[in-house]
Design a protein around this motif. Structure first.
Motif, PDB file in Angstrom:
ATOM      1  N   PRO A  49       0.812  -1.220   0.000  1.00 18.43           N
ATOM      2  CA  PRO A  49       0.000   0.000   0.000  1.00 18.43           C
ATOM      3  C   PRO A  49       0.842   1.265   0.000  1.00 18.43           C
ATOM      4  N   THR A  50       2.056   1.161   0.524  1.00 19.64           N
ATOM      5  CA  THR A  50       2.993   2.280   0.550  1.00 19.64           C
ATOM      6  C   THR A  50       4.363   1.730   0.934  1.00 19.64           C
ATOM      7  N   THR A  51       5.354   2.609   1.045  1.00 19.64           N
ATOM      8  CA  THR A  51       6.687   2.228   1.516  1.00 19.64           C
ATOM      9  C   THR A  51       7.143   3.278   2.523  1.00 19.64           C
ATOM     10  N   PHE A  52       8.235   2.999   3.208  1.00 23.58           N
ATOM     11  CA  PHE A  52       8.750   3.966   4.182  1.00 23.58           C
ATOM     12  C   PHE A  52       9.080   5.296   3.498  1.00 23.58           C
ATOM     13  N   TYR A  53       9.696   5.202   2.319  1.00 18.19           N
ATOM     14  CA  TYR A  53      10.102   6.429   1.627  1.00 18.19           C
ATOM     15  C   TYR A  53       8.901   7.192   1.091  1.00 18.19           C
ATOM     16  N   ILE A  54       7.931   6.481   0.509  1.00 19.13           N
ATOM     17  CA  ILE A  54       6.732   7.153   0.017  1.00 19.13           C
ATOM     18  C   ILE A  54       6.007   7.835   1.171  1.00 19.13           C
ATOM     19  N   ARG A  55       5.933   7.162   2.304  1.00 20.96           N
ATOM     20  CA  ARG A  55       5.268   7.745   3.472  1.00 20.96           C
ATOM     21  C   ARG A  55       6.002   8.992   3.957  1.00 20.96           C
ATOM     22  N   SER A  56       7.324   8.943   3.973  1.00 23.58           N
ATOM     23  CA  SER A  56       8.084  10.116   4.431  1.00 23.58           C
ATOM     24  C   SER A  56       7.954  11.282   3.459  1.00 23.58           C
ATOM     25  N   GLU A  57       7.907  10.974   2.154  1.00 25.35           N
ATOM     26  CA  GLU A  57       7.724  12.039   1.170  1.00 25.35           C
ATOM     27  C   GLU A  57       6.313  12.620   1.241  1.00 25.35           C
ATOM     28  N   ARG A  58       5.325  11.793   1.547  1.00 23.33           N
ATOM     29  CA  ARG A  58       3.960  12.297   1.712  1.00 23.33           C
ATOM     30  C   ARG A  58       3.889  13.256   2.895  1.00 23.33           C
ATOM     31  N   MET A  59       4.595  12.921   3.966  1.00 20.06           N
ATOM     32  CA  MET A  59       4.617  13.813   5.133  1.00 20.06           C
ATOM     33  C   MET A  59       5.342  15.109   4.812  1.00 20.06           C
ATOM     34  N   ARG A  60       6.406  15.010   4.025  1.00 21.66           N
ATOM     35  CA  ARG A  60       7.195  16.209   3.693  1.00 21.66           C
ATOM     36  C   ARG A  60       6.476  17.114   2.703  1.00 21.66           C
ATOM     37  N   LEU A  61       5.865  16.499   1.675  1.00 14.19           N
ATOM     38  CA  LEU A  61       5.241  17.271   0.596  1.00 14.19           C
ATOM     39  C   LEU A  61       3.758  17.547   0.825  1.00 14.19           C
ATOM     40  N   GLY A  62       3.143  16.761   1.684  1.00 15.99           N
ATOM     41  CA  GLY A  62       1.714  16.907   1.910  1.00 15.99           C
ATOM     42  C   GLY A  62       0.887  15.918   1.116  1.00 15.99           C
ATOM     43  N   ALA A  63       1.383  15.505  -0.048  1.00 14.46           N
ATOM     44  CA  ALA A  63       0.689  14.531  -0.889  1.00 14.46           C
ATOM     45  C   ALA A  63       1.668  13.978  -1.918  1.00 14.46           C
ATOM     46  N   VAL A  64       1.416  12.765  -2.373  1.00 12.74           N
ATOM     47  CA  VAL A  64       2.205  12.160  -3.441  1.00 12.74           C
ATOM     48  C   VAL A  64       1.249  11.503  -4.429  1.00 12.74           C
ATOM     49  N   ASP A  65       1.743  11.239  -5.626  1.00 18.07           N
ATOM     50  CA  ASP A  65       0.969  10.554  -6.654  1.00 18.07           C
ATOM     51  C   ASP A  65       1.459   9.116  -6.717  1.00 18.07           C
ATOM     52  N   TYR A  66       0.622   8.178  -6.278  1.00 16.14           N
ATOM     53  CA  TYR A  66       1.033   6.769  -6.235  1.00 16.14           C
ATOM     54  C   TYR A  66      -0.180   5.868  -6.391  1.00 16.14           C
ATOM     55  N   ALA A  67      -0.127   4.977  -7.357  1.00 18.77           N
ATOM     56  CA  ALA A  67      -1.166   3.966  -7.544  1.00 18.77           C
ATOM     57  C   ALA A  67      -0.511   2.722  -8.123  1.00 18.77           C
ATOM     58  N   PHE A  68      -0.872   1.575  -7.593  1.00 18.02           N
ATOM     59  CA  PHE A  68      -0.283   0.311  -8.029  1.00 18.02           C
ATOM     60  C   PHE A  68      -1.084  -0.259  -9.198  1.00 18.02           C
ATOM     61  N   VAL A  69      -0.379  -0.647 -10.261  1.00 21.17           N
ATOM     62  CA  VAL A  69      -1.041  -1.271 -11.411  1.00 21.17           C
ATOM     63  C   VAL A  69      -0.381  -2.623 -11.686  1.00 21.17           C
ATOM     64  N   PRO A  70      -1.155  -3.624 -12.089  1.00 26.43           N
ATOM     65  CA  PRO A  70      -0.576  -4.944 -12.376  1.00 26.43           C
ATOM     66  C   PRO A  70       0.274  -4.924 -13.641  1.00 26.43           C
ATOM     67  N   MET A  71       1.139  -5.900 -13.760  1.00 23.00           N
ATOM     68  CA  MET A  71       2.036  -5.973 -14.910  1.00 23.00           C
ATOM     69  C   MET A  71       1.264  -6.052 -16.224  1.00 23.00           C
ATOM     70  N   GLU A  72       0.087  -6.637 -16.183  1.00 19.79           N
ATOM     71  CA  GLU A  72      -0.726  -6.746 -17.393  1.00 19.79           C
ATOM     72  C   GLU A  72      -1.122  -5.385 -17.951  1.00 19.79           C
ATOM     73  N   ASP A  73      -1.108  -4.362 -17.094  1.00 20.06           N
ATOM     74  CA  ASP A  73      -1.483  -3.013 -17.524  1.00 20.06           C
ATOM     75  C   ASP A  73      -0.267  -2.133 -17.809  1.00 20.06           C
ATOM     76  N   ILE A  74       0.897  -2.750 -17.915  1.00 17.88           N
ATOM     77  CA  ILE A  74       2.140  -2.023 -18.224  1.00 17.88           C
ATOM     78  C   ILE A  74       2.673  -2.515 -19.557  1.00 17.88           C
ATOM     79  N   ALA A  75       3.024  -1.598 -20.429  1.00 15.92           N
ATOM     80  CA  ALA A  75       3.570  -1.992 -21.734  1.00 15.92           C
ATOM     81  C   ALA A  75       4.806  -2.870 -21.533  1.00 15.92           C
ATOM     82  N   PRO A  76       4.878  -4.021 -22.188  1.00 18.19           N
ATOM     83  CA  PRO A  76       6.035  -4.908 -22.033  1.00 18.19           C
ATOM     84  C   PRO A  76       7.368  -4.209 -22.282  1.00 18.19           C
ATOM     85  N   VAL A  77       7.365  -3.241 -23.194  1.00 14.29           N
ATOM     86  CA  VAL A  77       8.611  -2.539 -23.496  1.00 14.29           C
ATOM     87  C   VAL A  77       9.097  -1.726 -22.302  1.00 14.29           C
TER      88      VAL A  77
END
Length: 238
Positions: A49-77
């Motif tokens: 759901p998050t990582t230590f670094y993403i959480r620390s950056e969210r606290m520092r910046l106020g918000a971050v852009d993060y959403a997990f997508v499966p490999m099937e939705d990522i271009a193979p290239v």
């Protein structure tokens, strides 16, 4: 005639601090190993759901852009470009690229030797920065993760937790942030440019690339095509 007294042992064992300490150290080590294995097994199935670094950056910046997508939705290239840029022997090692480590030692530490697997361990389970404690934990966790996770899963998580700009985490956020497209629609050039900024995401831009980023992206694009032809992409594309 008086009977002689016989002394019976009280049944109480003598307290031995060294033995007690060794026993508790062993118990804590077993507990830590069990917790580590549980955490590794958990994210083999469930998305972080998050990582230590993403959480620390969210606290520092106020918000971050993060959403997990499966490999099937990522271009193979995109997957091939990341491997070509960061870990061309990804399918051939078990967490550590010994050839890259030897080259790094010969260069006096001037070049990195971390594999994608090591970077996933650092990003998901540990913290940023350089310390012997973190490196030791990374060295212990990486081979365990390699045994539990598939190569495809390792790369999937890597692409989803990597930082691509300040407050921009994961390939879904990055592809829309730089090019206004979904990760499934990335072209070979766009994928190569995104991979080219990964070592320094805050100092490089994929949408407004410097001459250095352009040259690096061109090399990555060629490398992605090469690992597809020679089979070094088979472990995450099958």
């Amino acid at each position: 005639m008086a009977k002689s007294k016989t002394f019976k042992p009280s049944g109480k064992k003598k307290f031995r601090p060294g033995r007690w300490l060794a026993l508790w150290v062993m118990r804590l080590a077993v507990l830590a190993a069990a917790v580590m294995l549980l955490a590794i097994s958990c994210f083999a199935v469930f998305d972080p759901p998050t990582t230590f670094y993403i959480r620390s950056e969210r606290m520092r910046l106020g918000a971050v852009d993060y959403a997990f997508v499966p490999m099937e939705d990522i271009a193979p290239v995109m997957a091939r470009s990341a491997v070509a840029a960061e870990d061309a022997n990804f399918c051939e090692h078990f967490g550590f690229d010994m050839a890259a480590i030897r080259l790094a030692l010969e260069a006096g530490g001037a070049r990195g030797a971390s594999t994608i697997s090591q970077q996933v361990v650092k990003n998901v389970y540990l913290w940023q920065g350089r310390s012997w404690i973190r490196k030791a934990l990374e060295a212990m966790i990486t081979p365990v993760m390699e045994m539990v996770w598939s190569k495809r899963r390792i790369l999937e998580v890597y692409l989803n937790v990597a930082e691509f700009d300040e407050g921009v985490f994961g390939i879904d956020a990055a592809s829309q942030h730089y090019f206004g497209v979904l990760p499934a629609d990335l072209t070979a050039t766009q994928a190569a440019r995104l991979a080219a900024i990964l070592p320094d995401p805050k100092g490089r831009s994929a949408s407004k690339p410097s001459d250095f980023v352009r040259r690096r992206a061109n090399g990555i694009r060629d490398g992605a095509a090469t690992i597809r032809r020679d089979g070094r992409a088979a472990c995450f594309e099958s």
